[in-house]
Design an enzyme around this catalytic site. Structure first.
Site, short mmCIF file in Angstrom:
data_model
loop_
_atom_site.label_atom_id
_atom_site.label_comp_id
_atom_site.label_asym_id
_atom_site.label_seq_id
_atom_site.Cartn_x
_atom_site.Cartn_y
_atom_site.Cartn_z
N HIS A 27 20.85 -18.85 2.57
CA HIS A 27 22.09 -18.46 1.43
C HIS A 27 21.74 -17.07 1.66
O HIS A 27 22.40 -16.17 1.26
CB HIS A 27 22.07 -19.38 -0.27
CG HIS A 27 22.62 -20.62 0.48
ND1 HIS A 27 23.68 -20.49 0.07
CD2 HIS A 27 22.12 -21.36 0.41
CE1 HIS A 27 24.42 -21.39 -0.12
NE2 HIS A 27 23.37 -22.60 -0.49
N HIS A 80 28.46 -16.26 5.96
CA HIS A 80 30.19 -16.42 7.12
C HIS A 80 31.07 -15.02 7.20
O HIS A 80 30.94 -14.31 6.60
CB HIS A 80 30.81 -17.82 6.30
CG HIS A 80 31.41 -16.98 5.12
ND1 HIS A 80 31.10 -17.10 3.84
CD2 HIS A 80 32.82 -17.42 4.99
CE1 HIS A 80 32.31 -16.42 2.56
NE2 HIS A 80 33.08 -16.83 3.36
#
Length: 94
Positions: A27, A80
């Site tokens: 993350h 992403h």
């Protein structure tokens, strides 16, 4: 790394297509943090998806980019990118 169709696309059907490319489950990472080998894998996925989407009759332009930051409405916590397949050519490339 995984590629999938965006569940909340800004483009869909004859109006285009949106896909998501999750780079890594870490993350706190971003594209710049990937190893050379992993970055190559992401670029190969972008290249493959660009080629595939370009063959769709309704697609005129494919745009791949890293998507990050709450300021632009990111809802996915994983690092992403997005792939937008437009039914037209956007102004700057034109």
């Amino acid at each position: 790394m995984v590629v999938f169709e965006n569940r909340f696309p800004s483009l869909a059907g004859d109006s285009g297509r949106c896909e998501v490319v999750c780079f890594t489950p870490d993350h706190s990472a971003s594209f710049k943090d990937l190893t050379e080998e992993h970055a190559r894998l992401v670029l190969e996925a972008w290249t493959d998806r660009t080629a595939e989407l370009s063959h769709l009759p309704s697609v005129e332009q494919v745009f791949c980019f890293e998507n990050r930051g709450a300021e632009i409405g990111v809802t996915l916590g994983h690092p992403h990118g997005q792939i937008y397949a437009y039914p037209f050519t956007t102004p700057v490339p034109r």
